[in-house]
Design a protein around this motif. Sequence first.
Motif, PDB file in Angstrom:
ATOM      1  N   SER A  55       2.135 -85.006 -25.636  1.00  0.00           N
ATOM      2  CA  SER A  55       2.134 -84.751 -24.199  1.00  0.00           C
ATOM      3  C   SER A  55       0.886 -83.974 -23.800  1.00  0.00           C
ATOM      4  CB  SER A  55       3.380 -83.941 -23.812  1.00  0.00           C
ATOM      5  OG  SER A  55       4.550 -84.661 -24.098  1.00  0.00           O
ATOM      6  N   TYR A  56       0.644 -83.905 -22.518  1.00  0.00           N
ATOM      7  CA  TYR A  56      -0.469 -83.134 -21.974  1.00  0.00           C
ATOM      8  C   TYR A  56       0.084 -81.879 -21.307  1.00  0.00           C
ATOM      9  CZ  TYR A  56      -4.220 -86.637 -22.540  1.00  0.00           C
ATOM     10  OH  TYR A  56      -5.175 -87.493 -23.031  1.00  0.00           O
ATOM     11  N   ILE A  57      -0.798 -80.956 -21.013  1.00  0.00           N
ATOM     12  CA  ILE A  57      -0.436 -79.711 -20.338  1.00  0.00           C
ATOM     13  C   ILE A  57      -1.138 -79.682 -18.985  1.00  0.00           C
ATOM     14  CG2 ILE A  57      -0.407 -77.191 -20.462  1.00  0.00           C
ATOM     15  CD1 ILE A  57       1.168 -78.527 -22.727  1.00  0.00           C
ATOM     16  N   ALA A  58      -0.341 -79.605 -17.918  1.00  0.00           N
ATOM     17  CA  ALA A  58      -0.891 -79.509 -16.565  1.00  0.00           C
ATOM     18  C   ALA A  58      -1.513 -78.119 -16.369  1.00  0.00           C
ATOM     19  CB  ALA A  58       0.214 -79.747 -15.538  1.00  0.00           C
ATOM     20  N   PRO A  59      -2.404 -77.968 -15.402  1.00  0.00           N
ATOM     21  CA  PRO A  59      -3.023 -76.657 -15.167  1.00  0.00           C
ATOM     22  C   PRO A  59      -2.023 -75.522 -14.931  1.00  0.00           C
ATOM     23  CG  PRO A  59      -4.235 -78.339 -13.984  1.00  0.00           C
ATOM     24  CD  PRO A  59      -3.001 -79.003 -14.546  1.00  0.00           C
ATOM     25  N   ASP A  60      -0.840 -75.848 -14.376  1.00  0.00           N
ATOM     26  CA  ASP A  60       0.160 -74.800 -14.142  1.00  0.00           C
ATOM     27  C   ASP A  60       1.031 -74.529 -15.368  1.00  0.00           C
ATOM     28  OD1 ASP A  60       1.851 -76.998 -14.236  1.00  0.00           O
ATOM     29  OD2 ASP A  60       2.672 -76.701 -12.227  1.00  0.00           O
ATOM     30  N   GLY A  61       0.787 -75.230 -16.482  1.00  0.00           N
ATOM     31  CA  GLY A  61       1.510 -74.996 -17.724  1.00  0.00           C
ATOM     32  C   GLY A  61       2.675 -75.928 -17.977  1.00  0.00           C
ATOM     33  N   ARG A  62       2.966 -76.827 -17.051  1.00  0.00           N
ATOM     34  CA  ARG A  62       4.047 -77.784 -17.271  1.00  0.00           C
ATOM     35  C   ARG A  62       3.614 -78.820 -18.296  1.00  0.00           C
ATOM     36  NH1 ARG A  62       4.662 -81.140 -13.233  1.00  0.00           N
ATOM     37  NH2 ARG A  62       2.706 -80.474 -12.307  1.00  0.00           N
ATOM     38  N   VAL A  63       4.565 -79.331 -19.061  1.00  0.00           N
ATOM     39  CA  VAL A  63       4.299 -80.427 -19.990  1.00  0.00           C
ATOM     40  C   VAL A  63       4.456 -81.715 -19.199  1.00  0.00           C
ATOM     41  CG1 VAL A  63       5.022 -81.558 -22.123  1.00  0.00           C
ATOM     42  CG2 VAL A  63       5.137 -79.062 -21.933  1.00  0.00           C
ATOM     43  N   VAL A  64       3.418 -82.561 -19.244  1.00  0.00           N
ATOM     44  CA  VAL A  64       3.415 -83.807 -18.476  1.00  0.00           C
ATOM     45  C   VAL A  64       3.103 -84.975 -19.420  1.00  0.00           C
ATOM     46  CG1 VAL A  64       2.779 -82.663 -16.312  1.00  0.00           C
ATOM     47  CG2 VAL A  64       0.979 -83.480 -17.851  1.00  0.00           C
ATOM     48  N   PRO A  65       3.344 -86.209 -18.971  1.00  0.00           N
ATOM     49  CA  PRO A  65       3.037 -87.361 -19.823  1.00  0.00           C
ATOM     50  C   PRO A  65       1.549 -87.428 -20.186  1.00  0.00           C
ATOM     51  CG  PRO A  65       4.407 -88.018 -17.960  1.00  0.00           C
ATOM     52  CD  PRO A  65       3.976 -86.604 -17.704  1.00  0.00           C
ATOM     53  N   ALA A  66       1.287 -88.019 -21.332  1.00  0.00           N
ATOM     54  CA  ALA A  66      -0.100 -88.180 -21.793  1.00  0.00           C
ATOM     55  C   ALA A  66      -0.930 -88.893 -20.735  1.00  0.00           C
ATOM     56  CB  ALA A  66      -0.116 -88.964 -23.103  1.00  0.00           C
ATOM     57  N   ARG A  67      -2.191 -88.521 -20.679  1.00  0.00           N
ATOM     58  CA  ARG A  67      -3.198 -89.098 -19.779  1.00  0.00           C
ATOM     59  C   ARG A  67      -2.904 -88.841 -18.290  1.00  0.00           C
ATOM     60  NH1 ARG A  67      -2.762 -91.924 -24.116  1.00  0.00           N
ATOM     61  NH2 ARG A  67      -1.313 -93.543 -23.518  1.00  0.00           N
ATOM     62  N   THR A  68      -2.110 -87.812 -17.991  1.00  0.00           N
ATOM     63  CA  THR A  68      -1.900 -87.431 -16.587  1.00  0.00           C
ATOM     64  C   THR A  68      -3.217 -86.872 -16.061  1.00  0.00           C
ATOM     65  OG1 THR A  68       0.437 -86.931 -16.926  1.00  0.00           O
ATOM     66  CG2 THR A  68      -0.629 -85.891 -15.038  1.00  0.00           C
ATOM     67  N   PRO A  69      -3.711 -87.400 -14.919  1.00  0.00           N
ATOM     68  CA  PRO A  69      -4.974 -86.898 -14.372  1.00  0.00           C
ATOM     69  C   PRO A  69      -4.928 -85.386 -14.125  1.00  0.00           C
ATOM     70  CG  PRO A  69      -4.279 -88.881 -13.213  1.00  0.00           C
ATOM     71  CD  PRO A  69      -3.142 -88.467 -14.101  1.00  0.00           C
ATOM     72  N   GLY A  70      -5.989 -84.710 -14.524  1.00  0.00           N
ATOM     73  CA  GLY A  70      -6.109 -83.266 -14.328  1.00  0.00           C
ATOM     74  C   GLY A  70      -5.436 -82.433 -15.391  1.00  0.00           C
ATOM     75  N   ALA A  71      -4.666 -83.076 -16.275  1.00  0.00           N
ATOM     76  CA  ALA A  71      -3.976 -82.347 -17.342  1.00  0.00           C
ATOM     77  C   ALA A  71      -4.823 -82.379 -18.617  1.00  0.00           C
ATOM     78  CB  ALA A  71      -2.607 -82.963 -17.593  1.00  0.00           C
ATOM     79  N   PHE A  72      -4.481 -81.524 -19.536  1.00  0.00           N
ATOM     80  CA  PHE A  72      -5.252 -81.377 -20.774  1.00  0.00           C
ATOM     81  C   PHE A  72      -4.419 -81.815 -21.969  1.00  0.00           C
ATOM     82  CE2 PHE A  72      -6.581 -78.313 -17.653  1.00  0.00           C
ATOM     83  CZ  PHE A  72      -7.958 -78.455 -17.650  1.00  0.00           C
ATOM     84  N   PRO A  73      -5.054 -82.526 -22.914  1.00  0.00           N
ATOM     85  CA  PRO A  73      -4.312 -82.888 -24.127  1.00  0.00           C
ATOM     86  C   PRO A  73      -3.910 -81.616 -24.866  1.00  0.00           C
ATOM     87  CG  PRO A  73      -6.571 -83.760 -24.181  1.00  0.00           C
ATOM     88  CD  PRO A  73      -6.427 -82.969 -22.934  1.00  0.00           C
ATOM     89  N   ALA A  74      -2.718 -81.617 -25.426  1.00  0.00           N
ATOM     90  CA  ALA A  74      -2.298 -80.469 -26.227  1.00  0.00           C
ATOM     91  C   ALA A  74      -3.261 -80.327 -27.401  1.00  0.00           C
ATOM     92  CB  ALA A  74      -0.871 -80.669 -26.706  1.00  0.00           C
ATOM     93  N   PRO A  75      -3.595 -79.103 -27.762  1.00  0.00           N
ATOM     94  CA  PRO A  75      -4.585 -78.921 -28.835  1.00  0.00           C
ATOM     95  C   PRO A  75      -4.087 -79.355 -30.204  1.00  0.00           C
ATOM     96  CG  PRO A  75      -3.661 -76.811 -28.199  1.00  0.00           C
ATOM     97  CD  PRO A  75      -3.126 -77.838 -27.233  1.00  0.00           C
ATOM     98  N   GLY A  76      -2.775 -79.570 -30.346  1.00  0.00           N
ATOM     99  CA  GLY A  76      -2.243 -79.998 -31.635  1.00  0.00           C
ATOM    100  C   GLY A  76      -2.298 -78.913 -32.690  1.00  0.00           C
ATOM    101  N   ARG A  77      -2.308 -77.683 -32.264  1.00  0.00           N
ATOM    102  CA  ARG A  77      -2.340 -76.556 -33.197  1.00  0.00           C
ATOM    103  C   ARG A  77      -1.641 -75.362 -32.569  1.00  0.00           C
ATOM    104  NH1 ARG A  77      -7.881 -73.350 -32.175  1.00  0.00           N
ATOM    105  NH2 ARG A  77      -6.718 -71.806 -33.306  1.00  0.00           N
ATOM    106  N   SER A  78      -1.408 -74.374 -33.394  1.00  0.00           N
ATOM    107  CA  SER A  78      -0.818 -73.122 -32.919  1.00  0.00           C
ATOM    108  C   SER A  78      -1.926 -72.101 -32.721  1.00  0.00           C
ATOM    109  CB  SER A  78       0.180 -72.586 -33.942  1.00  0.00           C
ATOM    110  OG  SER A  78       1.254 -73.484 -34.092  1.00  0.00           O
ATOM    111  N   PHE A  79      -1.679 -71.175 -31.820  1.00  0.00           N
ATOM    112  CA  PHE A  79      -2.619 -70.078 -31.605  1.00  0.00           C
ATOM    113  C   PHE A  79      -1.994 -68.796 -32.119  1.00  0.00           C
ATOM    114  CE2 PHE A  79      -3.788 -73.113 -28.265  1.00  0.00           C
ATOM    115  CZ  PHE A  79      -5.127 -73.263 -28.556  1.00  0.00           C
ATOM    116  N   LYS A  80      -2.795 -67.981 -32.798  1.00  0.00           N
ATOM    117  CA  LYS A  80      -2.321 -66.704 -33.318  1.00  0.00           C
ATOM    118  C   LYS A  80      -2.023 -65.766 -32.160  1.00  0.00           C
ATOM    119  CE  LYS A  80      -4.317 -66.639 -37.824  1.00  0.00           C
ATOM    120  NZ  LYS A  80      -5.527 -67.130 -38.362  1.00  0.00           N
ATOM    121  N   ALA A  81      -1.052 -64.895 -32.374  1.00  0.00           N
ATOM    122  CA  ALA A  81      -0.634 -63.952 -31.331  1.00  0.00           C
ATOM    123  C   ALA A  81      -1.804 -63.136 -30.809  1.00  0.00           C
ATOM    124  CB  ALA A  81       0.451 -63.035 -31.867  1.00  0.00           C
TER     125      ALA A  81
END
Length: 129
Positions: A55-81
């Motif tokens: 899925s992609y991440i919309a600018p407001d943080g919602r999870v949206v379907p892949a290739r949604t305009p203006g959204a970002f692909p999930a990085p596919g990784r975890s971020f350290k605290a």
Amino acid sequence: MDDPKFEDLPTRRRALMLGAASAAAIVSIRPALAQTNASVMQCAIPVTDPGRAGSYIAPDGRVVPARTPGAFPAPGRSFKAQDVKRALGGGTLPGTDPQASRAYTNYIRRLQRGTSGFTCFASLQMPRG
């Protein structure tokens, strides 16, 4: 022993003993808090959780379907605290541009109980002593 100056001797002794016990408790609790704080900073928050991979991440943080305009692909990784804490304070998550980082931090802010990474994010919100 009818002298008034000796009447409160047990109270003083008790106060001294309580003070000594309190000091010992503080000495033993502080290292435990430091260890907890260090372990909190080692936890990780995935963006997104495995159930919504692709899925992609919309600018407001919602999870949206892949290739949604203006959204970002999930990085596919975890971020350290520690990286998330820095980003929440105005920094950028590693390996991301400022807009994607903002979307990912908005996603993290929206995490709910039961979602991967929620416990780690919640622990970042706890005040440290």
